[in-house]
Design an enzyme around this catalytic site. Structure first.
Site, PDB file in Angstrom:
ATOM      1  N   ASP A 303       0.829  -1.197   0.000  1.00  0.00           N
ATOM      2  CA  ASP A 303       0.000   0.000   0.000  1.00  0.00           C
ATOM      3  C   ASP A 303       0.867   1.253   0.000  1.00  0.00           C
ATOM      4  OD1 ASP A 303      -2.692   1.119   0.296  1.00  0.00           O
ATOM      5  OD2 ASP A 303      -2.009   1.829   2.250  1.00  0.00           O
ATOM      6  N   GLU A 333       1.684   0.405  -4.704  1.00  0.00           N
ATOM      7  CA  GLU A 333       0.786   1.456  -5.171  1.00  0.00           C
ATOM      8  C   GLU A 333       1.491   2.802  -5.167  1.00  0.00           C
ATOM      9  OE1 GLU A 333      -3.353   3.545  -3.716  1.00  0.00           O
ATOM     10  OE2 GLU A 333      -1.722   3.043  -2.354  1.00  0.00           O
ATOM     11  N   ASP A 405      -9.893   2.315  -5.560  1.00  0.00           N
ATOM     12  CA  ASP A 405      -9.674   3.726  -5.225  1.00  0.00           C
ATOM     13  C   ASP A 405     -10.105   4.680  -6.335  1.00  0.00           C
ATOM     14  OD1 ASP A 405      -8.569   3.224  -2.704  1.00  0.00           O
ATOM     15  OD2 ASP A 405      -6.599   2.839  -3.588  1.00  0.00           O
ATOM     16  N   ARG A 454     -17.116  -0.071  -4.476  1.00  0.00           N
ATOM     17  CA  ARG A 454     -16.747  -1.220  -3.620  1.00  0.00           C
ATOM     18  C   ARG A 454     -18.019  -1.979  -3.240  1.00  0.00           C
ATOM     19  NH1 ARG A 454     -12.329   1.666   0.438  1.00  0.00           N
ATOM     20  NH2 ARG A 454     -11.086   2.665  -1.182  1.00  0.00           N
TER      21      ARG A 454
END
Ligand code: NOJ
Ligand code: NOJ
Ligand code: CA
Ligand code: CA
Length: 767
Positions: A303, A333, A405, A454
């Site tokens: 992350d 990421e 995201d 999501r």
């Protein structure tokens, strides 16, 4: 009479059968995956297709964990009280879990998925996260996504127990599916509320009980145990509000600070940012990652790599890969959107740290070309060529159309034809495709926000295995496995216009040609194209699923040509030429990892790698542990640190070279400090006599130092532990002009502990 136990008889029979098959048909059991001592299947390779699962949002296979003990039940999205997530308030938990993924393995496997990336599996902050709205209302959020770390050594009980996790691992592996977990090493949870004038919030980090030797104690099921008998299985390790050991940077929210210092040292969304320059923090995070590696996972999705100190990332990745079990997958990421001043940092991140990128550049170009049509297909083709030149390991980047995201791609492109075209191109492009869960079911969010995307798959679809998107993934993941042109090949644009793209992937004689029309209602004619394919007819691998058909190659005046063809609305053709490359010539397609120390395991993938081979790093011979036609497992030899080309030699034939970086040893951080005034456009860098400091080559120096308190500069740099090295500070301007300090070389010694970090004194620039 003594009887042969039944199980022996059975296995003996299987053995005889195998022997029979082997001798009569000449079968050999070739190993193409790197099964390791921890039970992992081995790293994700470009032959794989990844499926990204937000664990809470996939499938509820175990309703008994929906409201774990101590959890505020109103944070579960269950207004009707039947203990099932409604899929309505997507800020709350929905009930998806490890068992739900196990239940859907047949669905994933049949789609051709060979790796899953799941949410961070460890314990998160389980209390409400309140966002105060301008109208006075309060939005209530949960950590269903896994980005609010609380205890790295226990599972998230909403997802299941450690036993459940192990069952998930085994079930995936038995079905040839690799397991990648999300992992957050940048922060714990939110410690200040940005919607309430940064009022204090949680942010605390916990750890299990320790035994007399300082080792964490677990029970027989792998759960943290109450070793000290105080009735609890966890202990406070660090609190950003009372940060006695300097675990956190504590600088507050990044806000609008776009400096590299701001991105790395301030809080991302007010999440308590770890001080990754603190040896205690490095030690804890490395222990946590190794703990999950020891559970037999195949890789990490890191992350927020944009927000981390790259010197930490490099050492972290190296510590994980150097631990038992060999190298695993690492992709991270590094979130950019172009045009972005951080592009160069992004582009070079993989070769600086060993952690590959999620390909945000591919994502941006695909959104624009196939989604909103704001860019042409020609410019999408240009991106493929530019990035192939810019990225060193372009086949290892993880490509995607969308993720958790960003806006779901379906929302941007609701028309099936360009939607399918984008998917087919993703599956055949350089890089490893990552499919966001539900893409194959056309999940349509209620708005463009990431949270709306999501969705809870269980209440949104019936997992139909007959959708066109499902079949596109199925057919092309199969091609990706079997024709190395896709996994390892180069990219060439054969033809492009505003709406049409014809590109070729090629690995030696193997080729795949993809011809695609993004316009749903227009037909285009493609002119005759020169080709190196043999004369013949090539059928569409998609079998007409996206309106394609066969193509013919003819010889015209001594030149082979693909005959002119038309592309109807949304048509995609995938033509494959897949001759055997033979067993005599070794060819390297990919290597994992691309950075490591002598003694580390390295996997070399390609063709012709079986039989008697010699592997070299530069001119130094490496030990071969095992090999088959498609894979060699070797050990990085004791050789000069720095970039060394790997080659494989068989008889008198040597393969193509593949770039590898040999590290001088276990990596630790030295944090350089200097006081130096500079002219506009100049920055300060460190250069020195070890490869990590560029071997005195100013072009290979460290990255620019950070200067939040100009004229003081600082920078953590990853160097070998215990190394004594010489260095200098240099000034470079935007035109590459270099000014050296005029003094004799400075000397410094790195810390001796594996997780050590050390600050240099504050030096003063010497004119
Ligand atoms: C990036 C993740 O993908 C995003 O969902 C998360 O909120 C932040 N990192 C913070 O962990
Ligand atoms: C490289 C040399 O080896 C080093 O000692 C010196 O400081 C720099 N060049 C600058 O002259
Ligand atoms: Ca559940
Ligand atoms: Ca950070």
């Amino acid at each position: 009479m003594w009887k042969v136990p039944k199980f022996i008889k059975q296995s003996y029979l299987v053995f005889l059968l195998a022997l029979l098959l082997y001798s009569s048909f000449g079968f050999s059991f070739s190993r193409t995956e790197a099964t390791t001592s921890t039970g992992a299947l081995g790293p994700v390779t470009p032959k794989d297709t990844i499926y990204q699962i937000v664990t809470d949002r996939f499938f509820d296979g175990d309703p008994s964990n929906n409201k774990p003990p101590g959890f505020d039940p109103t944070l579960f999205d269950d207004p009707d009280g039947n203990n099932q997530g409604n899929g309505k308030d997507l800020k709350l938990y929905q009930g998806g879990d490890f068992q739900g993924i196990i239940d859907k393995i047949p669905y994933l496997k049949n789609m051709g998925i060979t790796a899953v990336w799941i949410s961070a599996p460890y314990e998160n902050r389980d209390t409400v996260i309140e966002d105060y709205q301008s109208d006075g209302s309060i939005n209530r959020w949960t950590s269903f996504h896994g980005y609010h770390a609380r205890n790295y050594f226990a599972t998230n009980k909403h997802f299941g127990t450690m036993k459940d996790f192990i069952r998930l691992r085994d079930a995936l592996h038995q079905n040839g599916i690799k397991l990648v977990i999300d992992f957050v090493s940048n922060h714990s949870s939110r410690w200040q509320n940005p919607t309430l004038n940064f009022a204090p919030e949680d942010g605390k980090l916990y750890e299990p009980d320790k035994d007399a030797n300082g080792n964490y104690v677990f029970d027989a099921n792998g759960e943290p145990a109450d070793y000290n008998g105080d009735g609890k299985v966890e202990n406070l390790l660090a609190d950003p509000h009372n940060d006695v050991n300097g675990f956190f940077h504590g600088l507050g929210d990044r806000g609008n600070d776009t400096s590299r210092f701001g991105y790395r040292y301030k809080d991302l969304g007010s999440l308590a940012d770890y001080s990754q320059e603190n040896a205690l923090v490095v030690e804890h995070l490395e222990k946590a990652a190794k703990f999950w590696k020891s559970k037999g996972i195949d890789g990490f999705r890191h992350d927020a790599t944009l927000h981390m100190n790259p010197a930490f990332v490099k050492g972290f990745k190296d510590a994980i890969d150097s631990d038992a079990g060999g190298p695993v997958t690492h992709f991270g990421e590094f979130f950019i959107g172009r045009p972005d001043p951080k592009y160069d940092e992004y582009r070079t991140f993989p070769e600086r740290t060993g952690v590959n990128n999620l390909d945000f550049e591919y994502f941006r170009a695909a959104t624009n070309a196939f989604g909103n049509f704001s860019e042409t297909m020609s410019s999408f083709g240009d991106m493929m060529i530019k990035t192939s030149n810019d990225y060193i390991y372009e086949n290892q980047t993880v490509t995607f159309l969308d993720n958790h995201d960003v806006t779901r791609f379906r929302y941007i492109q609701p028309n099936d034809k360009p939607y399918h075209a984008a998917l087919a191109v993703l599956m055949t492009s350089r890089g490893i495709p990552n499919i966001y869960y539900g893409t194959e079911q056309y999940l349509m969010p209620s708005d463009s926000s990431d949270i709306a995307g999501r969705m809870f798959m269980q209440t949104s679809t019936n997992f139909d295995e007959n959708t066109t998107a499902y079949k596109v993934i199925q057919k092309l993941s199969n091609l990706r496995k079997n024709n190395e042109a896709i996994a390892y090949g180069t990219t060439e644009i054969l033809y492009s216009t505003n709406d049409v793209l014809v590109f070729k992937r090629q690995f030696y004689d193997k080729q795949v040609i993809v011809a695609v029309n993004r316009q749903p209602d227009q037909t285009f004619t493609i002119p005759e194209l020169d080709t190196t394919l043999p004369v013949g007819t090539y059928s569409d691998v998609l079998g007409g699923l996206l309106y394609g058909s066969s193509m013919s190659v003819n010889n015209v005046n001594g030149q082979n040509k693909i005959s002119s063809f038309t592309l109807s609305g949304g048509e995609v053709n995938v033509w494959s030429y897949n001759p055997s490359l033979g067993t005599l010539t070794p060819r390297i397609g990919d290597v994992i990892s691309t950075m490591g120390r002598p003694g580390n395991t390295v996997y070399i993938y390609g063709t012709g790698l079986g039989g008697s081979v010699t592997v070299k790093f530069g001119s130094t011979v490496a030990t071969v542990v095992s090999n088959s036609d498609q894979m060699i497992e070797a050990i990085v030899p004791n050789t000069n640190p720095g970039i060394q080309n790997i080659t494989v030699t068989k008889g008198s034939v040597t393969s193509n070279p593949f770039r590898y970086e040999v590290l001088s040893g276990d990596q630790v951080q030295v944090i350089f400090h200097v006081n130096a005034t500079t002219n506009w456009g100049e920055n300060i860098y460190v250069v020195g006599n070890i490869p990590e400091l560029g071997n005195w080559d100013p072009n290979q120096s460290s990255e620019a130092m950070l200067n939040p308190n100009y004229p003081e500069w600082f920078l953590p740099v990853s160097v070998p532990k215990g190394a004594t090295f010489e260095f200098k500070f240099i000034k470079k301007d935007n035109n590459g002009n270099v000014i050296w300090e005029s003094r004799s070389n400075r000397v410094f010694t790195a810390p001796n502990s594996s997780t050590g970090t050390i600050d240099t004194p504050l030096y003063f620039w010497d004119n």
